[in-house]
Structure formats: structure tokens, C-alpha cells
Design an enzyme around this catalytic site. Structure first.
Site, PDB file in Angstrom:
ATOM      1  N   ASN A  93      45.520  34.466  53.752  1.00 56.04           N
ATOM      2  CA  ASN A  93      44.490  33.855  54.346  1.00 56.04           C
ATOM      3  C   ASN A  93      44.836  33.173  55.802  1.00 56.04           C
ATOM      4  O   ASN A  93      45.547  32.199  55.871  1.00 56.04           O
ATOM      5  CB  ASN A  93      44.131  32.519  53.550  1.00 56.04           C
ATOM      6  CG  ASN A  93      42.796  31.797  54.393  1.00 56.04           C
ATOM      7  OD1 ASN A  93      42.237  32.329  55.405  1.00 56.04           O
ATOM      8  ND2 ASN A  93      42.659  30.541  53.766  1.00 56.04           N
ATOM      9  N   TRP A  94      44.584  34.234  56.818  1.00 57.42           N
ATOM     10  CA  TRP A  94      45.107  34.030  58.114  1.00 57.42           C
ATOM     11  C   TRP A  94      44.306  32.960  59.052  1.00 57.42           C
ATOM     12  O   TRP A  94      44.509  32.483  59.870  1.00 57.42           O
ATOM     13  CB  TRP A  94      45.084  35.309  58.914  1.00 57.42           C
ATOM     14  CG  TRP A  94      46.013  36.255  58.361  1.00 57.42           C
ATOM     15  CD1 TRP A  94      46.866  36.096  57.148  1.00 57.42           C
ATOM     16  CD2 TRP A  94      46.479  37.483  59.224  1.00 57.42           C
ATOM     17  NE1 TRP A  94      47.522  37.234  57.232  1.00 57.42           N
ATOM     18  CE2 TRP A  94      47.662  38.153  58.524  1.00 57.42           C
ATOM     19  CE3 TRP A  94      46.171  37.705  60.512  1.00 57.42           C
ATOM     20  CZ2 TRP A  94      48.303  39.152  58.933  1.00 57.42           C
ATOM     21  CZ3 TRP A  94      46.831  39.173  60.804  1.00 57.42           C
ATOM     22  CH2 TRP A  94      47.862  39.823  60.014  1.00 57.42           C
ATOM     23  N   LYS A  95      43.228  32.359  58.171  1.00 67.15           N
ATOM     24  CA  LYS A  95      42.163  31.489  58.873  1.00 67.15           C
ATOM     25  C   LYS A  95      41.893  31.910  60.283  1.00 67.15           C
ATOM     26  O   LYS A  95      41.556  33.258  60.337  1.00 67.15           O
ATOM     27  CB  LYS A  95      43.202  30.114  58.616  1.00 67.15           C
ATOM     28  CG  LYS A  95      43.571  29.690  57.236  1.00 67.15           C
ATOM     29  CD  LYS A  95      43.758  28.353  56.939  1.00 67.15           C
ATOM     30  CE  LYS A  95      44.307  28.221  55.649  1.00 67.15           C
ATOM     31  NZ  LYS A  95      44.761  26.855  55.426  1.00 67.15           N
ATOM     32  N   HIS A 150      36.400  27.984  50.105  1.00 61.19           N
ATOM     33  CA  HIS A 150      37.856  27.470  50.448  1.00 61.19           C
ATOM     34  C   HIS A 150      37.384  25.957  50.903  1.00 61.19           C
ATOM     35  O   HIS A 150      36.493  25.576  51.390  1.00 61.19           O
ATOM     36  CB  HIS A 150      38.338  28.259  51.817  1.00 61.19           C
ATOM     37  CG  HIS A 150      39.952  27.669  52.065  1.00 61.19           C
ATOM     38  ND1 HIS A 150      39.984  26.565  53.015  1.00 61.19           N
ATOM     39  CD2 HIS A 150      40.983  28.358  51.728  1.00 61.19           C
ATOM     40  CE1 HIS A 150      41.334  26.393  53.087  1.00 61.19           C
ATOM     41  NE2 HIS A 150      41.849  27.556  52.242  1.00 61.19           N
ATOM     42  N   GLU A 171      38.478  24.100  53.335  1.00 62.22           N
ATOM     43  CA  GLU A 171      38.149  24.061  54.691  1.00 62.22           C
ATOM     44  C   GLU A 171      36.569  24.124  55.197  1.00 62.22           C
ATOM     45  O   GLU A 171      35.977  23.466  55.780  1.00 62.22           O
ATOM     46  CB  GLU A 171      38.975  24.903  55.698  1.00 62.22           C
ATOM     47  CG  GLU A 171      40.370  24.259  55.642  1.00 62.22           C
ATOM     48  CD  GLU A 171      41.686  25.205  55.964  1.00 62.22           C
ATOM     49  OE1 GLU A 171      41.241  26.371  56.195  1.00 62.22           O
ATOM     50  OE2 GLU A 171      42.752  24.919  55.544  1.00 62.22           O
ATOM     51  N   GLU A 209      43.605  25.326  44.728  1.00 58.76           N
ATOM     52  CA  GLU A 209      44.133  24.676  45.761  1.00 58.76           C
ATOM     53  C   GLU A 209      44.191  23.291  45.887  1.00 58.76           C
ATOM     54  O   GLU A 209      43.070  22.849  46.648  1.00 58.76           O
ATOM     55  CB  GLU A 209      43.770  25.602  47.088  1.00 58.76           C
ATOM     56  CG  GLU A 209      43.898  27.036  47.108  1.00 58.76           C
ATOM     57  CD  GLU A 209      43.934  27.609  48.331  1.00 58.76           C
ATOM     58  OE1 GLU A 209      44.756  28.133  48.910  1.00 58.76           O
ATOM     59  OE2 GLU A 209      42.702  27.291  49.100  1.00 58.76           O
ATOM     60  N   GLY A 220      48.293  23.093  53.881  1.00 56.78           N
ATOM     61  CA  GLY A 220      48.825  23.026  55.414  1.00 56.78           C
ATOM     62  C   GLY A 220      49.649  21.544  55.589  1.00 56.78           C
ATOM     63  O   GLY A 220      50.002  21.234  56.895  1.00 56.78           O
ATOM     64  N   SER A 265      50.498  25.159  50.740  1.00 57.28           N
ATOM     65  CA  SER A 265      51.964  25.046  51.262  1.00 57.28           C
ATOM     66  C   SER A 265      53.046  26.093  50.501  1.00 57.28           C
ATOM     67  O   SER A 265      54.155  25.552  50.085  1.00 57.28           O
ATOM     68  CB  SER A 265      52.527  23.678  51.258  1.00 57.28           C
ATOM     69  OG  SER A 265      51.689  22.867  52.067  1.00 57.28           O
ATOM     70  N   GLY A 319      48.399  30.408  53.147  1.00 55.82           N
ATOM     71  CA  GLY A 319      47.757  30.051  54.471  1.00 55.82           C
ATOM     72  C   GLY A 319      48.985  30.185  55.520  1.00 55.82           C
ATOM     73  O   GLY A 319      49.450  31.594  56.026  1.00 55.82           O
TER      74      GLY A 319
END
Ligand code: PGA
Length: 254
Positions: free
Chosen positions: A11-13, A96, A98, A168, A174, A215, A236
Site C-alpha cells: 500500500n503505497w498510500k 483502511h 486512515e 491492522e 506506521g 510496521s 505500507g
């Protein structure tokens, strides 16, 4: 060992311009292609999807988007419809943390998006997980079960085995503080798979892949992949480094 095929998704966000993304994918695509027995998925930003669809055509590296709307079309400024995602992708990340935390996504939205993914023939990667507060208050089970039940409500049992769940824990995303393999395995077994069994049945619950995310790095990936209930990872930060992502993917191969 179970029968589920491991899946590792990056997931490159909100990272990488098209030019940067091209460079990064160029540095990982051939080593990724050399890894067999793992389903590999890259989820770059929307702007890179059409380029990636061309670059990855004919390879066994799948393409996913990070979000979509549930409606088919209309006045939804800034959104993408499922069939637009489907033009380039076979996977879609839904819910997600976020999206939930910064953009107000609820379990109900996640549920609508899941139904839309089924209709558009996209493989959904549905994210669930508790926040630090919830974790510290002992609410993990309640939260994760509620997210599974509400997000997957009404999904039909023919499509269900195609759903991928990503556990997650928000406190691990992160932060560099991954869960332990054992803890994540226990959550998946006792909370996620049991909720899936109640929703569908034992056979379907056993066929749904559940990833760990938060992570994950090349140095801790094997700890997760050696757990019987964990079928891969949603990665991520480490998916933005070719060597790391390739090493993580390699360690998922059985
Ligand atoms: P991280 O993110 O690997 O950077 O913790 C995981 C995710 O958000 O999917």
C-alpha cells in the site's frame, strides 16, 4: 500449514509521482516476478494506475487501488467509481484505518464498498483493527468483531471466499511498533475467523485469507508468516523500498 495462498500487498498510500512510481516498480518487478507461490499486489496512487496496468500486463503482479466510492457514477466530486477502478485493477483496499480516521469512513460505508466491489468483480482487501485506546482498554475483540460483522453484512457466500481481510492494529501502523506474531495470530483466530464462521460457516471462514498489517518489515515478516492463521501482509512504509518489499514477499512463499 493451511491451503490458503499467501498474499502480500504493498500500500503505497499518498507517495510517489508517476515518474517516481515507475522507477520504483522497475526496481522491484523482476525480483517480484521471480517469487512463486505468493499472490503479489501493488497499490500505488490513482494517478499511477493506468501506467502500472501497462507495465504489469502479462506479469503475475496484481494491481490494486486504495479506495473507491460505492456508487456507479454521478455527482461525487473527487471520487472514483468501482468500474473506473476495474479498468485498471483487480484489487481494492477498503476501509483502511486512515480512511476511517481522516475521512470519516464508517463500517456502513465499508459495507457498501464491499458490495460494490463484488458487483464490479474486484477482490476486496478489507481492513479492520483497533486503535491504541481500544487496545489498552481491552476492547480489541469487541471492535474487531463489530467491524467484521458490520463490514461484511449481507455479503453472499459465493463471493465471500474471495474477500481478503487485513488485520491492522492502528497502533502498529506506521509506528515501527508491530504487533507480535503470536498476538496477531490470536486476534485472527479467536476474533476474526470466529466472527467469519458466525457470519458464513466454518468452511468459508477457513478459506478467507487474513493478512497482518502494521510496521511489517523484512526483519519481522517471517514471524507473522510462520503463524498458522496469518496468510500474508498488507505493507505500507516498507513497500516503498524495493529490497524490503521483495524480501517480505519472498518470506511469504511456502
Ligand atoms: P505500515 O502501514 O506498514 O507503514 O505500518 C501498513 C498499512 O497502513 O497498511
Amino acid at each position: 500449514m493451511n491451503h490458503r495462498k499467501p498474499l502480500v500487498a504493498g500500500n503505497w498510500k499518498m507517495n510517489k509521482t508517476v515518474a517516481e512510481a515507475r522507477d520504483l516498480v522497475a526496481s522491484m518487478s523482476s525480483p517480484l516476478r521471480a517469487i512463486t507461490g505468493v499472490e503479489k499486489v501493488l497499490c500505488p496512487p490513482f494517478t499511477s494506475l493506468s501506467t502500472f496496468a501497462m507495465l504489469l500486463a502479462g506479469t503475475d503482479i496484481g494491481l490494486g487501488a486504495q479506495n473507491m466510492h460505492w456508487e456507479e457514477k454521478g455527482a461525487f466530486t473527487g471520487e472514483l467509481a468501482p468500474n473506473m477502478v476495474k479498468e485498471f485493477c483487480s484489487y481494492i483496499i477498503i476501509g483502511h484505518s486512515e480512511r476511517r480516521a481522516y475521512f470519516g469512513e464508517t463500517d456502513e460505508h465499508v459495507n457498501r464498498k464491499l458490495h460494490a466491489a463484488q458487483k464490479a468483480d474486484l477482490t476486496p482487501i478489507v481492513c479492520v483493527g483497533e486503535t491504541l485506546d481500544q487496545y489498552e482498554s481491552g476492547l480489541t475483540s469487541e471492535v474487531v468483531r463489530r467491524q467484521i460483522n458490520a463490514s461484511l453484512a449481507g455479503m453472499d457466500s459465493v463471493f465471500a471466499p474471495r474477500i481478503v481481510v487485513a488485520y491492522e492494529p492502528v497502533w502498529a501502523i506506521g509506528t515501527g511498533k508491530a504487533s507480535s506474531g503470536e498476538n496477531a495470530n490470536a486476534v485472527v483466530k479467536q476474533m476474526i475467523r470466529s466472527a467469519l464462521t458466525e457470519l458464513f460457516n466454518e468452511k468459508i471462514a477457513q478459506s478467507i485469507r487474513v493478512l497482518y498489517g502494521g510496521s511489517v518489515t523484512a526483519s519481522n515478516a517471517a514471524e507473522f508468516f510462520s503463524q498458522p492463521e496469518i496468510d500474508g501482509a498488507l505493507v505500507g512504509g516498507a513497500s516503498l523500498k524495493a529490497d524490503e518489499f521483495v524480501a517480505i514477499t519472498k518470506s511469504a512463499a511456502r
